[in-house]
Design a protein around this motif. Sequence first.
Motif, PDB file in Angstrom:
ATOM      1  N   TYR A 167       0.850  -1.193   0.000  1.00  0.00           N
ATOM      2  CA  TYR A 167       0.000   0.000   0.000  1.00  0.00           C
ATOM      3  C   TYR A 167       0.886   1.244   0.000  1.00  0.00           C
ATOM      4  O   TYR A 167       1.811   1.363   0.812  1.00  0.00           O
ATOM      5  N   ASN A 254      -0.369  -3.624   3.840  1.00  0.00           N
ATOM      6  CA  ASN A 254      -1.181  -3.416   2.637  1.00  0.00           C
ATOM      7  C   ASN A 254      -2.508  -2.718   2.905  1.00  0.00           C
ATOM      8  O   ASN A 254      -3.413  -2.783   2.095  1.00  0.00           O
ATOM      9  N   THR A 255      -2.640  -2.063   4.046  1.00  0.00           N
ATOM     10  CA  THR A 255      -3.813  -1.221   4.258  1.00  0.00           C
ATOM     11  C   THR A 255      -3.314   0.184   4.593  1.00  0.00           C
ATOM     12  O   THR A 255      -2.119   0.399   4.797  1.00  0.00           O
ATOM     13  N   ASN A 256      -4.248   1.112   4.684  1.00  0.00           N
ATOM     14  CA  ASN A 256      -3.837   2.469   5.017  1.00  0.00           C
ATOM     15  C   ASN A 256      -3.896   2.719   6.531  1.00  0.00           C
ATOM     16  O   ASN A 256      -3.877   3.853   6.963  1.00  0.00           O
TER      17      ASN A 256
END
Length: 274
Positions: A167, A254-256
């Motif tokens: 991300y 992989n996330t915000n």
Amino acid sequence: MLLLPSLRALGGISCLFQLHMLCLRTSSTNGKLIDARKAMLRSALTSNERVDFTTSVKCLMNLPPKTPKSWAPGVTSRYDDFTAAHINMTLLIHGNGVFLSWHRHFLYLFEKPLIEECNYKGAVPYWNWPWWADNLAKSQLFDGSETSISGNGYWNESAPVQTNGNYTFPRGHGGECIEDGPFANITTGFRSFTLSEFLAQGLPSDALEYAPRCVVCDLNSAISVETPEIVSAMISASTIRDFQNFLDRLDTINTNVLSSYPGGHMAIGQSMND
Ligand SMILES: *[C@@H]1O[C@H](CO)[C@@H](O)[C@H](O)[C@H]1NC(C)=O
Ligand SMILES: *[C@@H]1O[C@H](CO)[C@@H](O)[C@H](O)[C@H]1NC(C)=O
Ligand SMILES: *[C@@H]1O[C@H](CO)[C@@H](O)[C@H](O)[C@H]1NC(C)=O
Ligand SMILES: *[C@@H]1O[C@H](CO)[C@@H](O)[C@H](O)[C@H]1NC(C)=O
């Protein structure tokens, strides 16, 4: 395991080393100062107190190091005694059970010369992150005024983006050397490190060598703003394991969403990544 908690240490001074410390401030056994410290926990500092703190840190940066250059050629000041010790110990003091207690004691040791050698009358304050998470650059802490701890870096369109696994976060509005505030254009004698370098080889053999550079800053509320949720999750954790998991939040690749520890580093910019 995501090793971000371990990475910060490598950069030593980073985008203001004390920011790291602000989150993890110590308690002290110095009776005289305890009242003042309690007061600091309860309320925000006055502008004079904020200036006293950064002035005492700058004082430390102007005193000669005690660490022999033969051991750590990158040391340039008394402040760097702490930077060098932190770099050297980094693989042992992050992402594990001694993380918080080691840093608390380290802060206590850092506070001593501020008081004893630089005549500081206060305590190392801490940063109440949720107060300003949604707008770091406009905050009392980072607005670049003389009463702040720092301004943003000069704008550099090509400065590296921050990523969390795959991300990619939006850029901040800085990226270069610190533009304003009490530590404008500040430099460090220690090099910086990348995540991949650290993962590949551990502590680089030249980690303590002299490699001067300016400290860069890229304040990024897109990274810091998720924190209030994480803080609530940490406060409601019922075991130390859950608490540390929220602190380091290993399940957010992989996330915000970043937890306090990696988020606190990465929201300040590349100099704080390592
Ligand atoms: C450097 O780190 C090693 C452990 O890796 C430790 O034994 C040693 O005491 C450290 N030296 C200093 C000056 O911090
Ligand atoms: C901007 O960042 C790029 C990439 O890190 C770097 O190569 C370049 O030297 C920087 N520009 C300035 C003016 O510092
Ligand atoms: C990033 O994506 C690639 C390709 O989908 C994957 O192989 C890799 O494991 C991902 N990285 C992380 C840190 O999840
Ligand atoms: C910081 O460095 C820049 C570029 O060299 C310079 O223009 C600026 O005046 C410096 N700022 C301070 C406060 O020294």
